[in-house]
Design a protein around this motif. Structure first.
Motif, PDB file in Angstrom:
ATOM      1  N   THR A 128       0.916  -1.054  -0.058  1.00  0.00           N
ATOM      2  CA  THR A 128       0.123   0.057  -0.087  1.00  0.00           C
ATOM      3  C   THR A 128       0.912   1.301  -0.106  1.00  0.00           C
ATOM      4  OG1 THR A 128      -1.165  -1.297   1.406  1.00  0.00           O
ATOM      5  CG2 THR A 128      -2.133   0.841   1.075  1.00  0.00           C
TER       6      THR A 128
ATOM      7  N   ILE B 228       1.989   2.389  -3.397  1.00  0.00           N
ATOM      8  CA  ILE B 228       1.018   2.709  -4.280  1.00  0.00           C
ATOM      9  C   ILE B 228       0.662   4.269  -3.716  1.00  0.00           C
ATOM     10  CG2 ILE B 228      -1.548   2.529  -4.720  1.00  0.00           C
ATOM     11  CD1 ILE B 228      -1.247  -0.343  -3.996  1.00  0.00           C
ATOM     12  N   MET B 229       0.716   4.442  -2.485  1.00  0.00           N
ATOM     13  CA  MET B 229       0.315   5.847  -1.989  1.00  0.00           C
ATOM     14  C   MET B 229       1.572   6.971  -2.516  1.00  0.00           C
ATOM     15  SD  MET B 229      -1.125   5.007   1.702  1.00  0.00           S
ATOM     16  CE  MET B 229      -3.131   4.529   1.830  1.00  0.00           C
TER      17      MET B 229
ATOM     18  N   LYS C 183       3.213   6.794  -5.086  1.00  0.00           N
ATOM     19  CA  LYS C 183       2.817   7.134  -6.361  1.00  0.00           C
ATOM     20  C   LYS C 183       1.953   8.131  -6.641  1.00  0.00           C
ATOM     21  CE  LYS C 183       4.885   3.246  -9.177  1.00  0.00           C
ATOM     22  NZ  LYS C 183       4.693   2.075  -9.998  1.00  0.00           N
ATOM     23  N   GLN C 184       0.635   7.792  -5.917  1.00  0.00           N
ATOM     24  CA  GLN C 184      -0.202   8.934  -5.935  1.00  0.00           C
ATOM     25  C   GLN C 184       0.114  10.229  -5.519  1.00  0.00           C
ATOM     26  OE1 GLN C 184      -2.974   6.670  -3.516  1.00  0.00           O
ATOM     27  NE2 GLN C 184      -4.159   5.527  -5.257  1.00  0.00           N
ATOM     28  N   ARG C 185       1.144  10.213  -4.723  1.00  0.00           N
ATOM     29  CA  ARG C 185       1.604  11.659  -4.234  1.00  0.00           C
ATOM     30  C   ARG C 185       2.325  12.197  -5.119  1.00  0.00           C
ATOM     31  NH1 ARG C 185       4.671  13.188   1.683  1.00  0.00           N
ATOM     32  NH2 ARG C 185       3.839  15.464   1.433  1.00  0.00           N
TER      33      ARG C 185
ATOM     34  N   ARG D 287       2.149  12.002  -8.218  1.00  0.00           N
ATOM     35  CA  ARG D 287       1.315  12.783  -9.159  1.00  0.00           C
ATOM     36  C   ARG D 287       0.452  14.111  -8.668  1.00  0.00           C
ATOM     37  NH1 ARG D 287       0.255   7.385 -10.834  1.00  0.00           N
ATOM     38  NH2 ARG D 287      -1.690   7.276  -9.678  1.00  0.00           N
ATOM     39  N   ASP D 288       0.038  13.781  -7.493  1.00  0.00           N
ATOM     40  CA  ASP D 288      -0.718  14.937  -6.666  1.00  0.00           C
ATOM     41  C   ASP D 288      -0.364  15.227  -5.343  1.00  0.00           C
ATOM     42  OD1 ASP D 288      -2.546  16.281  -5.429  1.00  0.00           O
ATOM     43  OD2 ASP D 288      -4.384  15.230  -5.743  1.00  0.00           O
TER      44      ASP D 288
ATOM     45  N   ALA E   9      -2.488  14.025  -2.447  1.00  0.00           N
ATOM     46  CA  ALA E   9      -2.774  12.594  -2.151  1.00  0.00           C
ATOM     47  C   ALA E   9      -1.592  11.884  -1.663  1.00  0.00           C
ATOM     48  CB  ALA E   9      -3.065  12.133  -3.643  1.00  0.00           C
ATOM     49  N   GLY E  10      -1.975  10.548  -1.597  1.00  0.00           N
ATOM     50  CA  GLY E  10      -0.987   9.701  -0.677  1.00  0.00           C
ATOM     51  C   GLY E  10      -1.644   9.273   0.400  1.00  0.00           C
TER      52      GLY E  10
ATOM     53  N   ARG F  42      -7.980   7.331   0.714  1.00  0.00           N
ATOM     54  CA  ARG F  42      -9.123   8.367   0.281  1.00  0.00           C
ATOM     55  C   ARG F  42     -10.522   7.898   0.870  1.00  0.00           C
ATOM     56  NH1 ARG F  42      -6.352   7.919  -4.449  1.00  0.00           N
ATOM     57  NH2 ARG F  42      -8.360   6.393  -5.153  1.00  0.00           N
TER      58      ARG F  42
END
Lengths: 132, 465
Positions: free
Chosen positions: B50, B53-54, B56-58, B60-61, B64-65, B68
């Protein structure tokens, strides 16, 4: 002695840690715990799994829970997101171990209730509180 | 401390589990809050994969991370927890506890609890940006399984988080936080942190902390201790539609009762609790956490009936000088494809297709670290223990996967599945889903780090909604 599949004597749960699967085997009846300890040696469990477990099998008894924990090293094709296995997290190694046939004294085997499978006539609807 | 001592409790503390992983039953925490009395709701959202994955989300944004799902959940239950005085402890913060806290403050205002609740966050477990400095200071962060130093793969690291203990959670509770979001707090600390705060336990009280760890282990996978995924006589499990998630009723002496709300489905008995206790277990005498080493061979279970199991007698020993680090690094690519073959000779056809595909991949000059063929419906879970498939098997699914360092080769593999439909064994179907997806492999690098390299960097802050 009679050969009996472990699923009639025990239930189990498995999980993962890296490339190692763990299987915790739990006797249905505390009176059968010693029998399991005798039959489920690390060597016997390793032989049962054969090519499915590349590394060693370690065993840890938990007499307080009439359970035995096994670590199956090198069982998950690298584990985690690396593994190409359908069961990459070793979730059902538990049931693979319960297939193992173990020697049980005849008098105990004769008294073992049929256990491990849903009975004839069971309905899936009962799983939501419905059915018969 | 003096402040805390005046409000130590002696009544049982009800700590409810609301989530066992990111993706668990979204209604479960709502049922826990509304279905009966609880004092705390704890939710574990993090697994090894996890965090990457988080991360990578962070990337991009920057907002995020984190998990949610936690924010809309809080918007629903914020008024309930304020009214009932329930406090929440969760590691939903992922790699961005501050981002999660900000979203949570917004959810609180939207839910109408402005000025009525406080949000705490725990930061400092994320050491990704500090890795080069730590390595230069002599922290090898060697792989616990292979012994290799982290410097071997440091360029490929995607996330690095330290499993932290209960101290920052206790600090946030002491500061009056009603909802606490952390990063990589160890799963069990979400449960034993509130016990330390409420009962005033010392972190040197190894037996009580170890008991809290056992309670945390029973809570951390949600319904897996109350009937979900329970193998024993599984067909007898009562109404699983709204399965009751576990609740720990903790006592100041370290003993506790595992139960669930009345009127919910599932079951809490010796067998369901034992199955969870052995889940993901290593050496049971050496269950290492950041705060204590618990001995699971000292656990005593008393089945009390009525979905109640009393747990007592747990012993523990002093913590180690190290904390565990969960590091994820990019380690190549993989893809897995499926085709379904029907009677007669279903398994034989599927195997022929597998052999044929491997030969084509070879002739294309594609290189992989591994190619794996399984028959779903026959041997993909028990391997050779399933025996040889009969010729009258009604159907079987061929599952074939590859992994390797060269993304283009894995990509080409994904284009070689569909052609088998017209160029391979007959009676094949089940390809409507299209080409398989190429996935990046995030390999796991477990390591240890000395406490003093991490603990001074941990921080706690609390804000009014």
């Amino acid at each position: 002695m009679a050969m009996i599949p472990l699923v009639r004597l025990a239930h189990a749960r498995s999980g993962d840690k890296g490339d190692t699967a763990n299987v915790g085997v739990i006797a249905y009846d505390a009176a059968h715990y010693d029998l399991l300890v005798e039959a489920l040696t690390p060597e016997a469990v390793k032989a049962h799994f054969g090519e499915l477990v590349k590394g060693e099998v370690e065993r840890f008894p938990l007499p307080n829970l009439h359970a035995i924990n096994f670590l199956l090293h090198g069982a998950l094709d690298g584990g985690g997101t690396q593994s190409l296995m359908n069961d990459a997290q070793g979730k059902v190694f538990s049931t693979a171990l319960l297939r193992m046939e173990i020697a049980v004294p005849d008098e105990i085997a004769a008294q073992l209730p049929e256990r491990g499978w849903a009975p004839d006539g069971w309905s899936a609807e009962s799983y939501t509180g419905g059915g018969a | 401390m003096a402040d805390r001592d005046t409000r130590l409790r002696s009544a049982p503390l009800r700590i409810a589990s609301g989530q066992g992983f990111w993706g668990d039953d979204l209604e479960a925490p709502v049922r826990q809050v509304r279905g009966g009395p609880i004092d705390y709701l704890v939710m574990d959202y993090l697994a090894e994969v996890t965090m990457s994955i988080m991360q990578k989300q962070r990337a991009r944004d920057p907002n995020a991370g984190y998990a949610r799902d936690f924010v809309p959940l809080m918007e629903r239950i914020f008024p309930d927890i304020v009214e009932k005085g329930i406090r929440i402890v969760t590691n939903a913060g992922g790699v961005n506890p501050e981002g999660c806290a900000q979203a949570l403050l917004g959810a609180g205002r939207a839910a109408g609890v402005a000025g009525k609740a406080r949000v705490g966050r725990v930061e400092g477990d994320d050491i990704l940006e500090r890795l080069p400095k730590l390595i230069s200071e002599g922290h090898a962060l060697a792989n616990m399984e292979t012994g290799a130093p982290l410097s071997d793969i440091v360029d490929k690291v995607q996330s690095a988080n330290v499993y932290i203990g209960a101290a920052p959670i206790v600090e946030a509770l002491d500061k009056g936080a009603d909802v606490i979001v952390t990063g990589r707090s160890t799963d069990t600390a979400l449960t034993y942190g509130p016990m330390i705060h409420e009962f005033g336990w010392s972190l040197d009280d190894h037996d009580r902390i170890a008991a809290g760890v056992v309670a945390g282990h029973i809570n951390e996978c949600g319904a897996q201790s109350s009937g979900g995924n329970c193998l024993i006589d599984w067909w007898t499990m009562p109404d699983m539609t709204e399965v009751g998630f576990p609740i720990v009723e903790a006592h100041p002496d370290g003993s506790f009762v595992v139960t669930k709300h009345g009127g919910t489905g599932g079951r809490v008995n010796r067998a369901t609790v034992t199955e969870q206790i052995v889940y993901e277990m290593g050496d049971p005498t050496d269950y290492i956490t950041p705060d204590v080493v618990a001995d699971f061979t000292t656990i005593h279970l008393d089945e009390q009936g009525g979905d109640r199991v009393r747990v007592h007698g747990v012993k523990g020993g002093p913590r180690t000088d190290f904390l565990k680090v969960s590091i994820a690094y990019s380690d190549g690519w993989k893809a897995t494809g499926n085709l379904t073959y029907s009677w007669p000779d279903a398994a034989q056809k599927a195997r022929a297709a597998g052999v044929l595909l491997r030969e084509r991949l070879d002739r294309l000059g594609l290189e992989f670290d591994a190619v794996r063929t399984e028959l779903v419906g026959w041997d993909s879970t028990h391997g050779h223990l399933a025996g040889e498939p009969p010729a009258d098997l009604p159907e079987v699914q061929l599952r074939i996967g590859v992994r390797g360092k060269n993304r283009a080769h894995v990509e080409r593999f994904t284009r070689e599945i569909a052609p088998l439909v017209l160029t391979g064994p007959p009676s094949v179907t089940g390809f409507a889903g299209g080409r398989p997806r190429v996935q990046e492999i995030m390999a796991y690098w477990p390591a240890l780090i000395r406490r003093e390299a991490v603990e001074p960097f941990l921080s706690v802050s609390v804000t009014d909604v």
